[in-house]
Motif scaffolding. Structure first.
Motif, PDB file in Angstrom:
ATOM      1  N   VAL A  80       0.832  -1.202   0.000  1.00  0.00           N
ATOM      2  CA  VAL A  80       0.000   0.000   0.000  1.00  0.00           C
ATOM      3  C   VAL A  80       0.867   1.254   0.000  1.00  0.00           C
ATOM      4  O   VAL A  80       0.627   2.203  -0.761  1.00  0.00           O
ATOM      5  N   GLU A  81       1.895   1.261   0.826  1.00  0.00           N
ATOM      6  CA  GLU A  81       2.758   2.445   0.914  1.00  0.00           C
ATOM      7  C   GLU A  81       3.509   2.684  -0.395  1.00  0.00           C
ATOM      8  O   GLU A  81       3.600   3.818  -0.874  1.00  0.00           O
ATOM      9  N   LEU A  82       4.034   1.623  -0.996  1.00  0.00           N
ATOM     10  CA  LEU A  82       4.735   1.773  -2.268  1.00  0.00           C
ATOM     11  C   LEU A  82       3.795   2.261  -3.366  1.00  0.00           C
ATOM     12  O   LEU A  82       4.168   3.103  -4.191  1.00  0.00           O
ATOM     13  N   SER A  83       2.572   1.749  -3.377  1.00  0.00           N
ATOM     14  CA  SER A  83       1.607   2.175  -4.399  1.00  0.00           C
ATOM     15  C   SER A  83       1.240   3.643  -4.218  1.00  0.00           C
ATOM     16  O   SER A  83       1.021   4.366  -5.199  1.00  0.00           O
ATOM     17  N   THR A  84       1.181   4.102  -2.976  1.00  0.00           N
ATOM     18  CA  THR A  84       0.843   5.504  -2.705  1.00  0.00           C
ATOM     19  C   THR A  84       1.983   6.429  -3.129  1.00  0.00           C
ATOM     20  O   THR A  84       1.761   7.460  -3.780  1.00  0.00           O
ATOM     21  N   ILE A  85       3.199   6.065  -2.754  1.00  0.00           N
ATOM     22  CA  ILE A  85       4.365   6.848  -3.166  1.00  0.00           C
ATOM     23  C   ILE A  85       4.451   6.900  -4.690  1.00  0.00           C
ATOM     24  O   ILE A  85       4.702   7.954  -5.284  1.00  0.00           O
ATOM     25  N   ASP A  86       4.219   5.764  -5.324  1.00  0.00           N
ATOM     26  CA  ASP A  86       4.281   5.663  -6.778  1.00  0.00           C
ATOM     27  C   ASP A  86       3.263   6.594  -7.441  1.00  0.00           C
ATOM     28  O   ASP A  86       3.563   7.249  -8.447  1.00  0.00           O
ATOM     29  N   MET A  87       2.066   6.680  -6.863  1.00  0.00           N
ATOM     30  CA  MET A  87       1.030   7.551  -7.421  1.00  0.00           C
ATOM     31  C   MET A  87       1.493   9.003  -7.444  1.00  0.00           C
ATOM     32  O   MET A  87       1.397   9.686  -8.474  1.00  0.00           O
ATOM     33  N   PHE A  88       2.032   9.480  -6.331  1.00  0.00           N
ATOM     34  CA  PHE A  88       2.505  10.865  -6.269  1.00  0.00           C
ATOM     35  C   PHE A  88       3.711  11.068  -7.188  1.00  0.00           C
ATOM     36  O   PHE A  88       3.845  12.105  -7.839  1.00  0.00           O
ATOM     37  N   PHE A  89       4.585  10.072  -7.239  1.00  0.00           N
ATOM     38  CA  PHE A  89       5.775  10.156  -8.086  1.00  0.00           C
ATOM     39  C   PHE A  89       5.381  10.295  -9.550  1.00  0.00           C
ATOM     40  O   PHE A  89       5.926  11.130 -10.282  1.00  0.00           O
ATOM     41  N   ARG A 201       7.399   9.360 -19.616  1.00  0.00           N
ATOM     42  CA  ARG A 201       6.150  10.026 -19.965  1.00  0.00           C
ATOM     43  C   ARG A 201       5.033   9.007 -20.187  1.00  0.00           C
ATOM     44  O   ARG A 201       3.924   9.164 -19.685  1.00  0.00           O
ATOM     45  N   ASN A 202       5.341   7.959 -20.946  1.00  0.00           N
ATOM     46  CA  ASN A 202       4.332   6.939 -21.214  1.00  0.00           C
ATOM     47  C   ASN A 202       3.903   6.226 -19.939  1.00  0.00           C
ATOM     48  O   ASN A 202       2.710   5.988 -19.716  1.00  0.00           O
ATOM     49  N   ALA A 203       4.867   5.894 -19.099  1.00  0.00           N
ATOM     50  CA  ALA A 203       4.551   5.186 -17.862  1.00  0.00           C
ATOM     51  C   ALA A 203       3.692   6.032 -16.934  1.00  0.00           C
ATOM     52  O   ALA A 203       2.724   5.546 -16.335  1.00  0.00           O
ATOM     53  N   SER A 204       4.041   7.312 -16.806  1.00  0.00           N
ATOM     54  CA  SER A 204       3.283   8.184 -15.908  1.00  0.00           C
ATOM     55  C   SER A 204       1.910   8.512 -16.491  1.00  0.00           C
ATOM     56  O   SER A 204       0.902   8.541 -15.773  1.00  0.00           O
ATOM     57  N   VAL A 208       1.309   3.432 -15.124  1.00  0.00           N
ATOM     58  CA  VAL A 208       2.063   2.193 -14.945  1.00  0.00           C
ATOM     59  C   VAL A 208       2.744   2.206 -13.585  1.00  0.00           C
ATOM     60  O   VAL A 208       3.208   3.253 -13.114  1.00  0.00           O
ATOM     61  N   CYS A 209       2.828   1.050 -12.942  1.00  0.00           N
ATOM     62  CA  CYS A 209       3.569   0.947 -11.678  1.00  0.00           C
ATOM     63  C   CYS A 209       5.056   1.134 -11.967  1.00  0.00           C
ATOM     64  O   CYS A 209       5.683   0.297 -12.625  1.00  0.00           O
ATOM     65  N   MET A 210       5.630   2.213 -11.479  1.00  0.00           N
ATOM     66  CA  MET A 210       7.004   2.559 -11.811  1.00  0.00           C
ATOM     67  C   MET A 210       8.001   2.135 -10.737  1.00  0.00           C
ATOM     68  O   MET A 210       9.183   1.951 -11.013  1.00  0.00           O
ATOM     69  N   LEU A 211       7.527   1.984  -9.507  1.00  0.00           N
ATOM     70  CA  LEU A 211       8.434   1.718  -8.388  1.00  0.00           C
ATOM     71  C   LEU A 211       8.267   0.299  -7.854  1.00  0.00           C
ATOM     72  O   LEU A 211       8.314   0.061  -6.655  1.00  0.00           O
ATOM     73  N   SER A 212       8.097  -0.652  -8.759  1.00  0.00           N
ATOM     74  CA  SER A 212       7.871  -2.039  -8.341  1.00  0.00           C
ATOM     75  C   SER A 212       9.150  -2.871  -8.330  1.00  0.00           C
ATOM     76  O   SER A 212       9.143  -4.000  -7.858  1.00  0.00           O
ATOM     77  N   SER A 213      10.241  -2.330  -8.869  1.00  0.00           N
ATOM     78  CA  SER A 213      11.512  -3.067  -8.854  1.00  0.00           C
ATOM     79  C   SER A 213      12.680  -2.095  -8.961  1.00  0.00           C
ATOM     80  O   SER A 213      12.619  -1.130  -9.731  1.00  0.00           O
ATOM     81  N   PHE A 214      13.721  -2.387  -8.185  1.00  0.00           N
ATOM     82  CA  PHE A 214      14.946  -1.584  -8.254  1.00  0.00           C
ATOM     83  C   PHE A 214      16.153  -2.477  -8.504  1.00  0.00           C
ATOM     84  O   PHE A 214      17.258  -2.193  -8.061  1.00  0.00           O
ATOM     85  N   ARG A 215      15.927  -3.549  -9.247  1.00  0.00           N
ATOM     86  CA  ARG A 215      17.019  -4.464  -9.572  1.00  0.00           C
ATOM     87  C   ARG A 215      17.598  -4.126 -10.942  1.00  0.00           C
ATOM     88  O   ARG A 215      16.844  -3.807 -11.867  1.00  0.00           O
ATOM     89  N   MET A 286       7.553  10.989   0.564  1.00  0.00           N
ATOM     90  CA  MET A 286       8.235   9.771   0.166  1.00  0.00           C
ATOM     91  C   MET A 286       8.832   9.027   1.352  1.00  0.00           C
ATOM     92  O   MET A 286       8.859   7.790   1.381  1.00  0.00           O
ATOM     93  N   ILE A 287       9.291   9.750   2.366  1.00  0.00           N
ATOM     94  CA  ILE A 287       9.927   9.093   3.512  1.00  0.00           C
ATOM     95  C   ILE A 287       9.067   9.178   4.778  1.00  0.00           C
ATOM     96  O   ILE A 287       9.570   8.995   5.886  1.00  0.00           O
ATOM     97  N   LEU A 288       7.775   9.443   4.591  1.00  0.00           N
ATOM     98  CA  LEU A 288       6.876   9.539   5.744  1.00  0.00           C
ATOM     99  C   LEU A 288       6.905   8.264   6.573  1.00  0.00           C
ATOM    100  O   LEU A 288       6.884   8.310   7.805  1.00  0.00           O
ATOM    101  N   HIS A 289       6.960   7.124   5.914  1.00  0.00           N
ATOM    102  CA  HIS A 289       7.003   5.833   6.611  1.00  0.00           C
ATOM    103  C   HIS A 289       8.290   5.082   6.265  1.00  0.00           C
ATOM    104  O   HIS A 289       8.277   3.888   5.954  1.00  0.00           O
ATOM    105  N   LYS A 290       9.405   5.791   6.334  1.00  0.00           N
ATOM    106  CA  LYS A 290      10.679   5.165   5.977  1.00  0.00           C
ATOM    107  C   LYS A 290      11.027   3.992   6.890  1.00  0.00           C
ATOM    108  O   LYS A 290      11.774   3.090   6.492  1.00  0.00           O
TER     109      LYS A 290
END
Length: 316
Positions: A80-89, A201-204, A208-215, A286-290
């Motif tokens: 939930v937190e990642l999806s919320t951050i992603d929405m604002f991002f 631009r296309n993802a936003s 599209v979920c942009m923050l689902s992987s950092f690998r 972004m770091i509200l719930h770090k």
């Protein structure tokens, strides 16, 4: 008949779940906990705010699983937190790409007006001859109702640079932009970086979920020039971490966008205000719930890289 039966078999493997069944699936199949967000609040979130197929994508952020495939250390609240951050991002990124597109158009039209070799018309016709599909999409755009009462249909047969750029989508525009400078043999080194901006631009724009992987992604064509720019910039991160981070598509594209944004957006006020908003988001929501992500190294490293990159470009 065989094709039809195969489709039925594939469809039958996907079971529709209601919200209580989704909660049960999260607990018993995925191994998620409900400590950060209890089951009652999770059910309400799924009913009012988001749907599970989308949330599940953020589970890939966790790389620890048991032998039977269950996630370990992953809570529903993390998703939930990642999806919320992603929405604002996504909203901020889309705003930046809109600014970028506008100032690219300003530069192109000005360069056209000041180019004695360009009448404003022939270069467009040359481009359309090489890209006939653009004319089809341009005609569609021209027929759309306009809020300002201006009809573009009269420009379709013989468009000039200054109205052509108003009738094409972003993909066609960046192609035309690159074509224009190559056509007149005008140096424009940053056109080779446009794919990163297009992806963001296309993802936003398409949510599209942009923050689902950092690998790091194998065979991803990360931007070597921007990587070198950051290495030269002495931004406070080791060279190894910079290069590893640039192999993560979203981090690479974020760095490229900031690099181009600071070069192309000619309005100091617009540039400073937009980057200040981005800094406020990084240092605030972004770091509200770090504390949720203390044990998730990939997320922490991605944040530190992006924050350092943002700080460096903001100061340019």
């Amino acid at each position: 008949m065989l094709i039809m039966s195969k489709k039925k078999i594939e469809k039958s493997n996907q079971k529709k779940l209601n919200v209580p069944e989704v909660i049960d699936y999260c607990k018993n199949t995925m191994g998620l906990t409900f400590n950060l967000m209890d089951e009652e609040r999770a059910a309400l979130f799924l009913q009012k705010n988001n749907y599970f197929f989308r949330l599940k994508q953020y589970a890939e952020i966790c790389d620890t699983r048991t032998k039977n495939g269950k996630y370990t250390g992953l809570d529903f609240g993390h998703l939930v937190e990642l999806s919320t951050i992603d929405m604002f991002f996504r909203k901020i990124i889309f705003k930046l790409t809109i600014d970028f597109e506008h100032y690219l158009k300003v530069k192109l039209v000005n360069d056209c007006q000041n180019n004695p070799k360009d009448d404003g018309f022939n270069v467009v016709q040359d481009f359309l001859e090489n890209n006939p599909q653009t004319k089809t999409s341009m005609q569609t755009t021209a027929r759309l109702a306009s809020y300002n009462g201006i009809s573009f249909e009269k420009y379709v047969e013989n468009p000039a640079v200054w109205n052509f750029v108003e009738m094409i989508n972003f993909f066609d525009f960046i192609n035309f932009y690159s074509f224009y400078y190559a056509h007149f043999k005008i140096d424009c080194s940053y056109t080779k970086h446009f794919d990163s901006v297009r992806r963001l631009r296309n993802a936003s724009a398409h949510n599209v979920c942009m923050l689902s992987s950092f690998r790091p992604v194998q065979n991803f064509r990360w931007d070597v020039d921007i990587n070198f720019e950051l290495l030269q910039g002495n931004i406070g991160i080791s060279p190894g971490i910079i290069t590893t981070s640039m192999k993560v598509p979203v981090l690479n594209d974020f760095a490229v966008l900031l690099s181009l944004y600071t070069k192309i957006v000619s309005s100091t006020k617009v540039r400073q205000k937009s980057l200040a908003e981005l800094v406020d988001f990084f240092d605030g929501r972004m770091i509200l719930h770090k504390d949720y992500f203390e044990g998730m190294t990939e997320i922490k490293n991605a944040y530190q890289f992006a924050r350092k990159v943002l700080e460096w470009y903001k100061g340019k």
